[in-house]
Design a protein around this motif. Sequence first.
Motif, mmCIF file in Angstrom:
data_model
loop_
_atom_site.group_PDB
_atom_site.id
_atom_site.type_symbol
_atom_site.label_atom_id
_atom_site.label_comp_id
_atom_site.label_asym_id
_atom_site.label_seq_id
_atom_site.Cartn_x
_atom_site.Cartn_y
_atom_site.Cartn_z
ATOM 1 N N ILE A 15 0.817 -1.220 0.000
ATOM 2 C CA ILE A 15 0.000 0.000 0.000
ATOM 3 C C ILE A 15 0.853 1.274 0.000
ATOM 4 O O ILE A 15 0.678 2.141 -0.878
ATOM 5 C CB ILE A 15 -0.995 -0.009 1.181
ATOM 6 C CG1 ILE A 15 -2.070 -1.068 0.941
ATOM 7 C CG2 ILE A 15 -1.638 1.371 1.367
ATOM 8 C CD1 ILE A 15 -2.972 -1.318 2.143
ATOM 9 N N MET A 22 2.638 1.609 -3.322
ATOM 10 C CA MET A 22 1.761 2.056 -4.407
ATOM 11 C C MET A 22 1.636 3.572 -4.411
ATOM 12 O O MET A 22 1.842 4.237 -5.444
ATOM 13 C CB MET A 22 0.363 1.446 -4.251
ATOM 14 C CG MET A 22 0.272 -0.035 -4.439
ATOM 15 S SD MET A 22 -1.450 -0.553 -4.139
ATOM 16 C CE MET A 22 -1.236 -2.314 -3.929
ATOM 17 N N LEU A 23 1.295 4.128 -3.259
ATOM 18 C CA LEU A 23 1.043 5.568 -3.182
ATOM 19 C C LEU A 23 2.306 6.378 -3.443
ATOM 20 O O LEU A 23 2.296 7.340 -4.216
ATOM 21 C CB LEU A 23 0.450 5.912 -1.815
ATOM 22 C CG LEU A 23 -0.993 5.442 -1.595
ATOM 23 C CD1 LEU A 23 -1.361 5.496 -0.125
ATOM 24 C CD2 LEU A 23 -1.957 6.290 -2.414
ATOM 25 N N LEU A 33 3.283 5.975 -7.170
ATOM 26 C CA LEU A 33 2.453 6.829 -8.027
ATOM 27 C C LEU A 33 2.912 8.284 -7.928
ATOM 28 O O LEU A 33 2.930 9.015 -8.922
ATOM 29 C CB LEU A 33 0.990 6.704 -7.623
ATOM 30 C CG LEU A 33 0.318 5.356 -7.915
ATOM 31 C CD1 LEU A 33 -1.035 5.262 -7.203
ATOM 32 C CD2 LEU A 33 0.145 5.154 -9.416
ATOM 33 N N GLY A 38 -6.313 2.221 3.077
ATOM 34 C CA GLY A 38 -5.277 2.786 2.219
ATOM 35 C C GLY A 38 -5.203 2.098 0.879
ATOM 36 O O GLY A 38 -4.782 2.702 -0.122
ATOM 37 N N ALA A 48 -5.057 3.947 -2.763
ATOM 38 C CA ALA A 48 -4.052 3.709 -3.801
ATOM 39 C C ALA A 48 -4.706 3.387 -5.145
ATOM 40 O O ALA A 48 -4.273 3.904 -6.190
ATOM 41 C CB ALA A 48 -3.125 2.573 -3.376
ATOM 42 N N ALA A 81 -4.460 5.638 -8.564
ATOM 43 C CA ALA A 81 -3.995 5.133 -9.861
ATOM 44 C C ALA A 81 -4.984 5.474 -10.968
ATOM 45 O O ALA A 81 -4.594 5.885 -12.073
ATOM 46 C CB ALA A 81 -3.777 3.626 -9.779
ATOM 47 N N LEU A 131 0.724 12.611 -2.779
ATOM 48 C CA LEU A 131 0.519 11.159 -2.810
ATOM 49 C C LEU A 131 1.469 10.449 -1.841
ATOM 50 O O LEU A 131 1.083 9.493 -1.159
ATOM 51 C CB LEU A 131 0.711 10.638 -4.234
ATOM 52 C CG LEU A 131 -0.406 11.011 -5.212
ATOM 53 C CD1 LEU A 131 -0.016 10.666 -6.644
ATOM 54 C CD2 LEU A 131 -1.708 10.320 -4.836
ATOM 55 N N ALA A 189 0.569 8.311 1.638
ATOM 56 C CA ALA A 189 1.149 7.032 2.055
ATOM 57 C C ALA A 189 1.525 7.076 3.535
ATOM 58 O O ALA A 189 1.285 6.113 4.282
ATOM 59 C CB ALA A 189 2.384 6.716 1.206
ATOM 60 N N SER A 220 -1.642 6.953 5.620
ATOM 61 C CA SER A 220 -2.212 5.608 5.638
ATOM 62 C C SER A 220 -1.450 4.685 6.581
ATOM 63 O O SER A 220 -2.046 3.814 7.227
ATOM 64 C CB SER A 220 -2.205 5.025 4.215
ATOM 65 O OG SER A 220 -3.012 5.788 3.344
ATOM 66 N N ILE A 223 0.862 -0.429 -9.556
ATOM 67 C CA ILE A 223 0.088 -1.211 -8.591
ATOM 68 C C ILE A 223 0.586 -2.653 -8.567
ATOM 69 O O ILE A 223 0.827 -3.237 -7.501
ATOM 70 C CB ILE A 223 -1.412 -1.174 -8.935
ATOM 71 C CG1 ILE A 223 -1.955 0.264 -8.877
ATOM 72 C CG2 ILE A 223 -2.208 -2.084 -7.998
ATOM 73 C CD1 ILE A 223 -1.906 0.900 -7.519
ATOM 74 N N SER A 234 4.203 -2.988 -7.198
ATOM 75 C CA SER A 234 4.223 -2.774 -5.749
ATOM 76 C C SER A 234 3.927 -4.068 -5.002
ATOM 77 O O SER A 234 4.491 -4.329 -3.930
ATOM 78 C CB SER A 234 3.206 -1.699 -5.355
ATOM 79 O OG SER A 234 3.552 -0.444 -5.899
#
Length: 366
Positions: free
Chosen positions: A80, A83-84, A87, A212, A216, A220, A267, A271, A274, A310, A313
């Motif tokens: 998670i 991912m954030l 991105l 979270g 994410a 995306a 972003l 993260a 989250s 995604i 990750s």
Amino acid sequence: MVGSSLPGPAPAPLITWEKRLEPSRVMAVIVPVIAVILALGVGAIFLAATGFNPLKVYQSMLYGVVGSKYGLSETVVKAIPLMLAGLGVSVAFRMLLWNIGAEGQFYMGAFGASFVALYFPHLPAYLMLPAMFVAGIAMGGLWAVLPALPKARWGVNEVITTLMLNYVAILWVDYLVYGPWKDPKGFNFPLTAPFSKAAILPTIAGTRVHLGLIFALLAAIMLTIILWRTRWGYEIRVIGESPRAARYAGIKIERNIILVMLLSGALAGLAGMSEVAGITHRLQHGISPGYGYTAIIIAWLAKLHPATIILVSFLFGGLIVGGYSVQTSGVPAATVSMLQGAILFFVLGGEILTRYRLHFGRKEGK
């Protein structure tokens, strides 16, 4: 002098690099796969040299990830923040803004969310969580804008400024958890008091997978729409491909530098929010094991595409969880970091094959 002659030109090399008119789409797909395979090969050599059986170690890592519901859920948990943050850095990289500061922006996002949770503990969840969300993205975004302003105004190299601000953010959080925010009931550990229940993100079906993940996935989708369905996304892509052409077309590069860095930092800050609201439920020392730096590898391996980020990750989340599972066998924890570094090395090296091709034989007229 009679009979003397000047040396002729040196013969052209038999093997040369030629720049492709367009980057190879086939190589763009193959290179990341080969990079992972080569990295695993390098890891196998290291493991064998230190007395471990590479196949057994990799088998143990794989089983630790997919061998149980807990392993799968923990892989998602680790994925998670990747991912954030991934991105976040990808949108900056797409505009040739080298935001190396996602780690610091992560910490500042965690700080902003923790401020709300600690200073307004009696807020109900329907107010607490949105306030933490806003505080997290605001602090992450503002931390990214700090290097964006001198970049836009004077062309200051953002690699140096974003990297240095990482240490400022980390030490700021350390100051808080070792000092004014330290939990008096925490047995002198560097952490804050636990958050109230209202400041904790909902989880899924008895696991630690939290809201979270939805953040994410929505991020995306949002980035995909922005980059390929909006005028702003078009401007970002044009600037990334040719800043001179973008300026000639009347695109305001300075404004876009600030806006893109703001989005990138927001972003990464999300993260951080989250992580404190979904996992640790407090702010503490070393809250990130390097998510912001790993996000850079993920973004490059995914070719900066939101959907692929995604998926990649999850791969790196599995590497982290698998690394934990093999430590019980005596395998060094640094093995995972070594694999991540090797993947980045081979991905960047493979970029040469994507943009260039080998030409064998001398060119005509040479």
